[in-house]
Design a protein around this motif. Sequence first.
Motif, PDB file in Angstrom:
ATOM      1  N   LEU A 192      36.165  36.216  28.458  1.00  0.00           N
ATOM      2  CA  LEU A 192      35.687  37.505  28.961  1.00  0.00           C
ATOM      3  C   LEU A 192      36.592  38.611  28.435  1.00  0.00           C
ATOM      4  O   LEU A 192      37.780  38.390  28.219  1.00  0.00           O
ATOM      5  N   PRO A 193      36.027  39.800  28.207  1.00  0.00           N
ATOM      6  CA  PRO A 193      36.870  40.910  27.748  1.00  0.00           C
ATOM      7  C   PRO A 193      37.718  41.455  28.889  1.00  0.00           C
ATOM      8  O   PRO A 193      37.590  42.607  29.291  1.00  0.00           O
ATOM      9  N   LEU A 194      38.573  40.595  29.446  1.00  0.00           N
ATOM     10  CA  LEU A 194      39.417  40.975  30.586  1.00  0.00           C
ATOM     11  C   LEU A 194      40.857  40.652  30.246  1.00  0.00           C
ATOM     12  O   LEU A 194      41.146  39.586  29.696  1.00  0.00           O
ATOM     13  N   ARG A 195      41.740  41.561  30.593  1.00  0.00           N
ATOM     14  CA  ARG A 195      43.159  41.229  30.491  1.00  0.00           C
ATOM     15  C   ARG A 195      43.473  40.173  31.555  1.00  0.00           C
ATOM     16  O   ARG A 195      42.848  40.168  32.612  1.00  0.00           O
ATOM     17  N   PRO A 196      44.454  39.329  31.269  1.00  0.00           N
ATOM     18  CA  PRO A 196      44.793  38.290  32.259  1.00  0.00           C
ATOM     19  C   PRO A 196      45.027  38.853  33.653  1.00  0.00           C
ATOM     20  O   PRO A 196      44.589  38.259  34.636  1.00  0.00           O
ATOM     21  N   ARG A 197      45.712  39.993  33.720  1.00  0.00           N
ATOM     22  CA  ARG A 197      45.999  40.485  35.077  1.00  0.00           C
ATOM     23  C   ARG A 197      44.734  41.004  35.746  1.00  0.00           C
ATOM     24  O   ARG A 197      44.588  40.896  36.955  1.00  0.00           O
ATOM     25  N   HIS A 198      43.798  41.549  34.978  1.00  0.00           N
ATOM     26  CA  HIS A 198      42.525  41.983  35.573  1.00  0.00           C
ATOM     27  C   HIS A 198      41.692  40.781  35.989  1.00  0.00           C
ATOM     28  O   HIS A 198      41.031  40.789  37.030  1.00  0.00           O
ATOM     29  N   TRP A 199      41.716  39.752  35.145  1.00  0.00           N
ATOM     30  CA  TRP A 199      41.027  38.508  35.513  1.00  0.00           C
ATOM     31  C   TRP A 199      41.594  37.985  36.832  1.00  0.00           C
ATOM     32  O   TRP A 199      40.856  37.609  37.742  1.00  0.00           O
TER      33      TRP A 199
END
Lengths: 162, 201
Positions: free
Chosen positions: B128-135
Amino acid sequence: MTTSSFHRRRLLAATGSALALGAAGLLRPAFAQTVAATPSMRGGSNNYRPEAPIIERIGGGGFWMTGTVRRAGDGAPLANQRIQIWAHTTEGHERDARSHGATLTDADGIFRLEMPQIVPAFGQAHGHLAYDSGDYETVFLRPLMDSPSQTSLEAHFVLQPV
Amino acid sequence: MWVVVALVSIVPLVAAANSPLLAWRDPIYILAGFAGVAGLVLLLLQPLLAAGLLPGLSRARARRMHRVFGLSLIVAILVHVAGLWITSPPDMIDALLLASPTPFSIWGVLAMWTAFAALALAALRGRLPLRPRHWRYLHMTFAALVVLGTVLHAVLIDGTMETASKSALCTATLVAALAAVWRIRSQYGHAAAKPADKTVR
């Protein structure tokens, strides 16, 4: 008093009072609309089985479902009305035919049917009742018990003439 | 810690297994109920594993268990819903359509969908186009809603669970979830933790 004599006497009384009430209603056609009809409750018709037979009691009994049936508007008690009752009890699930039964109201519009102890199912101890004989609008009720140890439950109908 | 977790997990299961209500239920209804209880126990363990709060477990081991228990939780939810559907189709259909007269149903349905969302995020992690911290924030938000929904669902139900052990398990689950969120936030929640993001989870 045996159950069968009680039942027969109740039927006779109910028939007589139905005639009397009908006459009373005709004499007061303009009576103010004060008593509102009971709306069906959410989930009231779940596991309903049409045409539950009129019986002395459901299963072995020990628990009483009681209530009244009145007419919307003038609030007159309705005699000889068929009320169908079912629940999850110690003797069966809601959907089982043996968990279903029906009874008739007496001269005062009161019904009373003995049934097995209701036990909590689907998270609440509750019963189901239906009026669907056609003379009045169909109503399905789903009253809750305050505690699963209760040995009776009440439900009251105010019916809207069709 | 382990003793507390074991007691809080096992006592409710044993108490439910001794519920008088079981005598008046079909096997499929009993199975559906126990799937719900098992799901609640898994929800106690999940945040503890995710945050590495269980002593003696390596983070890698805890993370593997978190994945296995997460999938087990999804299976428990499916068995719970399917078993109740078979037991009383109209009641389950009402619940899923949010038209049930029972106040706890809506919380259970919320918990189910947020659990599916947390699973979907886990399955698609890295794609997913998510940074790890956003994930991580998203997964934790869904997980927190699963815990909240499940606890409200369980507490409002008059069922096979015994009241005291149910309250203890629900309280422990809430505390575990809060502790996990606090621990994870303090570990990774600030800018300085960015390099560590790559290796987390």
